[in-house]
Design a protein around this motif. Structure first.
Motif, mmCIF file in Angstrom:
data_model
loop_
_atom_site.group_PDB
_atom_site.id
_atom_site.type_symbol
_atom_site.label_atom_id
_atom_site.label_comp_id
_atom_site.label_asym_id
_atom_site.label_seq_id
_atom_site.Cartn_x
_atom_site.Cartn_y
_atom_site.Cartn_z
ATOM 1 N N ILE A 115 54.751 40.779 30.106
ATOM 2 C CA ILE A 115 53.844 41.402 31.073
ATOM 3 C C ILE A 115 53.653 40.500 32.295
ATOM 4 O O ILE A 115 53.497 40.981 33.417
ATOM 5 N N VAL A 116 53.711 39.175 32.079
ATOM 6 C CA VAL A 116 53.523 38.234 33.195
ATOM 7 C C VAL A 116 54.665 38.336 34.211
ATOM 8 O O VAL A 116 54.413 38.564 35.406
ATOM 9 N N PRO A 117 55.945 38.177 33.802
ATOM 10 C CA PRO A 117 57.023 38.347 34.800
ATOM 11 C C PRO A 117 57.066 39.747 35.394
ATOM 12 O O PRO A 117 57.467 39.915 36.553
ATOM 13 N N MET A 118 56.645 40.759 34.649
ATOM 14 C CA MET A 118 56.602 42.116 35.200
ATOM 15 C C MET A 118 55.648 42.186 36.392
ATOM 16 O O MET A 118 55.972 42.768 37.439
ATOM 17 N N LEU A 119 54.470 41.608 36.226
ATOM 18 C CA LEU A 119 53.479 41.621 37.304
ATOM 19 C C LEU A 119 53.968 40.823 38.507
ATOM 20 O O LEU A 119 53.733 41.206 39.659
ATOM 21 N N ILE A 120 54.671 39.710 38.246
ATOM 22 C CA ILE A 120 55.220 38.905 39.333
ATOM 23 C C ILE A 120 56.280 39.698 40.103
ATOM 24 O O ILE A 120 56.292 39.726 41.337
ATOM 25 N N ILE A 121 57.181 40.361 39.374
ATOM 26 C CA ILE A 121 58.246 41.155 40.000
ATOM 27 C C ILE A 121 57.654 42.270 40.857
ATOM 28 O O ILE A 121 58.100 42.515 41.982
ATOM 29 N N GLY A 143 55.657 43.460 48.314
ATOM 30 C CA GLY A 143 55.460 42.645 49.506
ATOM 31 C C GLY A 143 54.313 41.665 49.419
ATOM 32 O O GLY A 143 53.969 41.012 50.403
ATOM 33 N N THR A 144 53.692 41.546 48.249
ATOM 34 C CA THR A 144 52.600 40.573 48.060
ATOM 35 C C THR A 144 52.969 39.639 46.914
ATOM 36 O O THR A 144 52.485 39.797 45.790
ATOM 37 N N PRO A 145 53.861 38.687 47.157
ATOM 38 C CA PRO A 145 54.373 37.836 46.085
ATOM 39 C C PRO A 145 53.315 36.925 45.472
ATOM 40 O O PRO A 145 52.334 36.569 46.107
ATOM 41 N N THR A 146 53.553 36.548 44.203
ATOM 42 C CA THR A 146 52.694 35.601 43.514
ATOM 43 C C THR A 146 52.885 34.212 44.110
ATOM 44 O O THR A 146 53.986 33.837 44.505
ATOM 45 N N THR A 147 51.795 33.446 44.183
ATOM 46 C CA THR A 147 51.871 32.110 44.770
ATOM 47 C C THR A 147 52.625 31.159 43.849
ATOM 48 O O THR A 147 52.722 31.380 42.643
ATOM 49 N N ALA A 148 53.127 30.067 44.442
ATOM 50 C CA ALA A 148 53.870 29.068 43.669
ATOM 51 C C ALA A 148 52.979 28.419 42.616
ATOM 52 O O ALA A 148 53.435 28.109 41.512
ATOM 53 N N THR A 149 51.700 28.237 42.937
ATOM 54 C CA THR A 149 50.759 27.635 41.985
ATOM 55 C C THR A 149 50.626 28.493 40.733
ATOM 56 O O THR A 149 50.620 27.976 39.600
#
Length: 399
Positions: free
Chosen positions: A165-171, A177-183
């Motif tokens: 579910i985590v990588p899904m939300l990131i993708i 157009g609102t990418p997850t931050t590097a942190t």
């Protein structure tokens, strides 16, 4: 005086209403041999804002219900064998990845005809690929199949889905157009490594000793708070790292099982688990907008049937590819056929980022809720059919 007390505490009357609703509806549906899951969801529909409107705080009930999912995974962690779970890693990891890929491909084929964007294809593919941990685990517990091979394989896939579910939300964030931050990404990677390290340590150790074990073992009240703190403490830690809180509770349960202390942990939190799991399914029922459902009945029911059949087929073929019998594969496919609770999160993110419209979001909520409601019936039907199927007859003849 009593009325004044009720008015000063508005939540009191709402929880009494929910409790009475569960009892009255439960008495009726138990006579029809329906599961508690269906009882809770129907109770939520009736007392919720779209029917009688007796309870309108759906956000409060949903927040409390999320604690039920955490407690449910904590209990499952106490009951399963870590060695068996690790031994079946191929089904858990490869099977889940294949399931997601096939789901996205199926939506992509449909999306080509309607000219859907990649973000929408991914959203719908991810939504239908996730199954319900809460429903399936509850049914497997009630039927005593959680320790059986089918139950272990299905549970492994559910846990892998909770991780995915985590990588899904990131993708989806990148696609919208609102990418997850590097942190956030670094935190999630660190959290995943720490969980893997802890699981490896518990797998290596035959038994461990919890702190203050002797003192807590003799004090029932301290047991409640220690168990509560351990379960939700691990959930808070995984939540901090951006991972599933339910996954943290599951790890805490495995820790308890390794310490050979499951009996008093079970006794301390069992009643809380029953209450909060019920609230989770009630919150699902409260999401069902009966008016929207009625206005779009044909579309919604068609989608529900198609999704149940498609998910059943995809998961059956995946399970069969790992050399499970046809009967077990079909049954496992039925267990994984509904859309899960984490799909609400994906749908909400997609709606917030304008990947889907308001109509699409309402459609997702209705379809997810109905698959959860119909899932116990679908699974029971599949179980009966596989017992008396042509495949069973052929296998008995070979024996």
């Amino acid at each position: 005086m009593i009325l004044a007390s009720i008015e000063s505490n508005p939540f009191l009357l709402k929880f009494v209403t929910i409790a009475l609703g569960i009892v009255l509806i439960g008495l009726l549906l138990r006579m029809l041999r329906q599961t508690h899951v269906i009882i809770y969801i129907i109770t939520g529909v009736i007392v919720g804002p779209h029917v009688l409107g007796l309870v309108s705080d759906s956000e409060l009930i949903s927040s409390l219900g999320s604690l039920g999912l955490i407690l449910l995974l904590f209990f499952i962690g106490m009951e399963i064998s870590l060695k068996k779970l690790v031994a079946n890693w191929k089904i858990s990891v490869i099977g889940t990845v294949l399931q997601v890929i096939f789901s996205v491909l199926a939506v992509w084929l449909i999306g080509k005809y309607y000219d859907w964007s990649l973000a929408r294809v991914l959203t719908l593919g991810f939504v239908i690929s996730l199954s319900s941990t809460a429903v399936i685990v509850k049914l497997l517990q009630d039927s005593g199949e959680i320790d059986q091979p089918v139950g272990q394989n299905v549970l492994g896939i559910l846990l892998a889905q909770d991780v995915l579910i985590v990588p899904m939300l990131i993708i989806l964030s990148y696609a919208s157009g609102t990418p997850t931050t590097a942190t956030e990404v670094i935190l999630q990677i660190v959290g995943g490594v720490l969980i893997a390290a802890l699981m490896g340590y518990l797998l290596h150790k035959k038994t461990i000793r919890l702190p203050f074990h002797k003192l807590i073992k003799k004090d029932h009240e301290l047991q409640v708070f220690f168990a509560f703190g351990l379960c939700f403490g691990f959930s808070a830690i995984t939540g901090f790292f951006g991972l599933s809180t339910a996954l943290g509770a599951f790890v805490a349960g495995i820790l308890v099982a390794t310490a050979k202390s499951t009996s008093w942990f079970h006794n301390s939190l069992f009643s809380l688990k029953v209450i909060f799991v019920a609230l989770f399914f009630i919150s699902v029922g409260m999401l069902i907008n009966v008016h929207f459902l009625w206005d779009n009945l044909f579309v919604i029911l068609s989608l529900v049937v198609i999704i149940l059949l498609a998910n059943n087929l995809i998961n059956t073929l995946i399970m069969r590819s790992f050399k499970m019998s046809w009967n077990d594969s079909i049954y496992a496919g039925a267990l994984l056929s509904q859309i899960g609770e984490f799909s609400f999160v994906i749908g909400n993110l997609a709606y917030f980022n304008e990947i889907i419209t308001d109509y699409g979001y309402q459609l997702i909520i209705a379809v997810i809720s109905l698959t959860l409601l119909l899932s116990p019936i679908w699974i029971n039907l599949s179980k009966r059919l596989t017992k008396h199927s042509f495949i069973s007859e052929m296998q008995s003849k070979r024996i």
